[in-house]
Design a protein around this motif. Structure first.
Motif, PDB file in Angstrom:
ATOM      1  N   GLY A 149      18.616  18.973  -9.116  1.00 60.28           N
ATOM      2  CA  GLY A 149      19.679  18.006  -9.336  1.00 60.28           C
ATOM      3  C   GLY A 149      19.407  16.818  -8.439  1.00 60.28           C
ATOM      4  N   SER A 150      19.398  15.634  -9.035  1.00 56.78           N
ATOM      5  CA  SER A 150      18.964  14.452  -8.308  1.00 56.78           C
ATOM      6  C   SER A 150      19.797  13.245  -8.690  1.00 56.78           C
ATOM      7  CB  SER A 150      17.489  14.203  -8.657  1.00 56.78           C
ATOM      8  OG  SER A 150      16.980  13.089  -7.978  1.00 56.78           O
ATOM      9  N   LEU A 151      19.630  12.222  -7.912  1.00 57.09           N
ATOM     10  CA  LEU A 151      20.161  10.902  -8.248  1.00 57.09           C
ATOM     11  C   LEU A 151      18.984  10.027  -8.638  1.00 57.09           C
ATOM     12  CD1 LEU A 151      22.659  10.159  -5.346  1.00 57.09           C
ATOM     13  CD2 LEU A 151      23.207  10.779  -7.690  1.00 57.09           C
TER      14      LEU A 151
ATOM     15  N   VAL B 258      24.932  16.780  -8.591  1.00 55.31           N
ATOM     16  CA  VAL B 258      24.756  18.182  -8.976  1.00 55.31           C
ATOM     17  C   VAL B 258      24.346  18.939  -7.711  1.00 55.31           C
ATOM     18  CG1 VAL B 258      23.496  19.804 -10.416  1.00 55.31           C
ATOM     19  CG2 VAL B 258      24.108  17.549 -11.323  1.00 55.31           C
ATOM     20  N   HIS B 259      25.277  19.752  -7.208  1.00 53.04           N
ATOM     21  CA  HIS B 259      25.047  20.453  -5.945  1.00 53.04           C
ATOM     22  C   HIS B 259      24.541  21.875  -6.103  1.00 53.04           C
ATOM     23  CE1 HIS B 259      26.063  17.879  -2.603  1.00 53.04           C
ATOM     24  NE2 HIS B 259      27.028  17.363  -3.313  1.00 53.04           N
TER      25      HIS B 259
ATOM     26  N   GLY C 251      14.551  10.201  -6.473  1.00 52.09           N
ATOM     27  CA  GLY C 251      15.774   9.996  -5.725  1.00 52.09           C
ATOM     28  C   GLY C 251      16.079  11.227  -4.899  1.00 52.09           C
ATOM     29  N   PRO C 252      17.185  11.215  -4.178  1.00 51.94           N
ATOM     30  CA  PRO C 252      17.539  12.359  -3.338  1.00 51.94           C
ATOM     31  C   PRO C 252      17.738  13.622  -4.176  1.00 51.94           C
ATOM     32  CG  PRO C 252      19.058  10.526  -2.998  1.00 51.94           C
ATOM     33  CD  PRO C 252      18.152  10.136  -4.106  1.00 51.94           C
ATOM     34  N   VAL C 253      17.330  14.761  -3.645  1.00 50.48           N
ATOM     35  CA  VAL C 253      17.491  16.056  -4.310  1.00 50.48           C
ATOM     36  C   VAL C 253      18.611  16.815  -3.612  1.00 50.48           C
ATOM     37  CG1 VAL C 253      16.378  18.270  -4.782  1.00 50.48           C
ATOM     38  CG2 VAL C 253      15.080  16.143  -5.026  1.00 50.48           C
ATOM     39  N   TYR C 254      19.584  17.285  -4.392  1.00 50.86           N
ATOM     40  CA  TYR C 254      20.741  17.977  -3.836  1.00 50.86           C
ATOM     41  C   TYR C 254      20.765  19.467  -4.148  1.00 50.86           C
ATOM     42  CZ  TYR C 254      22.476  13.412  -2.646  1.00 50.86           C
ATOM     43  OH  TYR C 254      22.599  12.163  -2.088  1.00 50.86           O
ATOM     44  N   SER C 255      19.985  19.902  -5.126  1.00 50.57           N
ATOM     45  CA  SER C 255      19.930  21.313  -5.488  1.00 50.57           C
ATOM     46  C   SER C 255      18.620  21.564  -6.218  1.00 50.57           C
ATOM     47  CB  SER C 255      21.110  21.678  -6.389  1.00 50.57           C
ATOM     48  OG  SER C 255      21.112  20.853  -7.547  1.00 50.57           O
ATOM     49  N   MET C 256      18.174  22.822  -6.195  1.00 48.44           N
ATOM     50  CA  MET C 256      16.980  23.168  -6.953  1.00 48.44           C
ATOM     51  C   MET C 256      16.940  24.662  -7.187  1.00 48.44           C
ATOM     52  SD  MET C 256      13.799  23.549  -4.477  1.00 48.44           S
ATOM     53  CE  MET C 256      13.624  25.248  -4.864  1.00 48.44           C
ATOM     54  N   ALA C 257      16.212  25.063  -8.232  1.00 43.70           N
ATOM     55  CA  ALA C 257      16.033  26.478  -8.538  1.00 43.70           C
ATOM     56  C   ALA C 257      14.706  26.646  -9.266  1.00 43.70           C
ATOM     57  CB  ALA C 257      17.177  26.996  -9.398  1.00 43.70           C
TER      58      ALA C 257
ATOM     59  N   TRP D 145      23.955   4.765 -10.162  1.00 44.53           N
ATOM     60  CA  TRP D 145      23.168   5.978 -10.006  1.00 44.53           C
ATOM     61  C   TRP D 145      23.467   6.917 -11.164  1.00 44.53           C
ATOM     62  CZ3 TRP D 145      19.412   6.642  -6.472  1.00 44.53           C
ATOM     63  CH2 TRP D 145      19.400   5.791  -5.370  1.00 44.53           C
ATOM     64  N   ASP D 146      22.428   7.532 -11.702  1.00 48.47           N
ATOM     65  CA  ASP D 146      22.592   8.549 -12.726  1.00 48.47           C
ATOM     66  C   ASP D 146      22.479   9.912 -12.062  1.00 48.47           C
ATOM     67  OD1 ASP D 146      22.807   6.719 -14.795  1.00 48.47           O
ATOM     68  OD2 ASP D 146      20.653   6.672 -15.146  1.00 48.47           O
ATOM     69  N   HIS D 147      23.324  10.823 -12.441  1.00 47.11           N
ATOM     70  CA  HIS D 147      23.347  12.178 -11.896  1.00 47.11           C
ATOM     71  C   HIS D 147      22.636  13.073 -12.897  1.00 47.11           C
ATOM     72  CE1 HIS D 147      26.154  10.455  -9.090  1.00 47.11           C
ATOM     73  NE2 HIS D 147      26.804   9.956 -10.136  1.00 47.11           N
TER      74      HIS D 147
END
Length: 143
Positions: free
Chosen positions: A38-40, A74-75, A21-27, A48-50
């Motif tokens: 952080g994805s959906l 999760v941003h 799913g879309p990715v909104y943050s990563m480290a 949708w699960d966060h």
């Protein structure tokens, strides 16, 4: 899409992942062995699960089960300097701490975030004892 690296050199990327799913943050963990994003993901009943997903960079595969706990996107995610904790911030106006060894949330959510915490607005101190957050409304918090 994670894994679509562009480089001026001839070497290929070390690892590639395909989120569901879309990715909104990563480290990337301090030791470079673990990637989190952080994805959906599609949940039951067309919801949708966060979630937080973990990726073993060396083995090029998912590591453990996705972590759930936030009620919205999760941003922001950040690893502690020693790589034992992960902090995540969500549009649900909470910040959570996760113990990476057990995969469990450390306590409940940190409350009091008045607005959203966006990518790059979540950071541990160099000794890992403090966590700083910032929101677009201009509030800085030290936890």
């Amino acid at each position: 899409r994670i894994g679509s690296f562009r480089s001026t050199g001839a070497s290929p990327p070390r690892a590639a992942a395909k989120p569901d799913g879309p990715v909104y943050s990563m480290a990337l963990a301090p030791d470079g062995k673990l990637l989190v994003w952080g994805s959906l993901a599609r949940g039951g009943r067309a919801s949708w699960d966060h979630i937080l997903r973990f990726w073993d960079v060396e083995a090029c595969q998912a590591k453990g089960e996705p972590r759930q706990g936030h009620k919205s996107i999760v941003h922001a995610v950040a690893f502690s300097p020693d790589g034992t904790l992960l902090a995540s911030a969500s549009d649900d106006k909470t910040v959570r701490l996760w113990e990476l060894e057990t995969g469990k949330s450390r306590g409940g959510p940190l409350l009091g975030v008045e607005n959203l915490v966006r990518s790059g607005s979540l950071s541990f101190s160099s000794d890992g004892k403090l966590l700083a957050t910032a929101g677009p409304e201009g509030t800085l918090r030290i936890w």
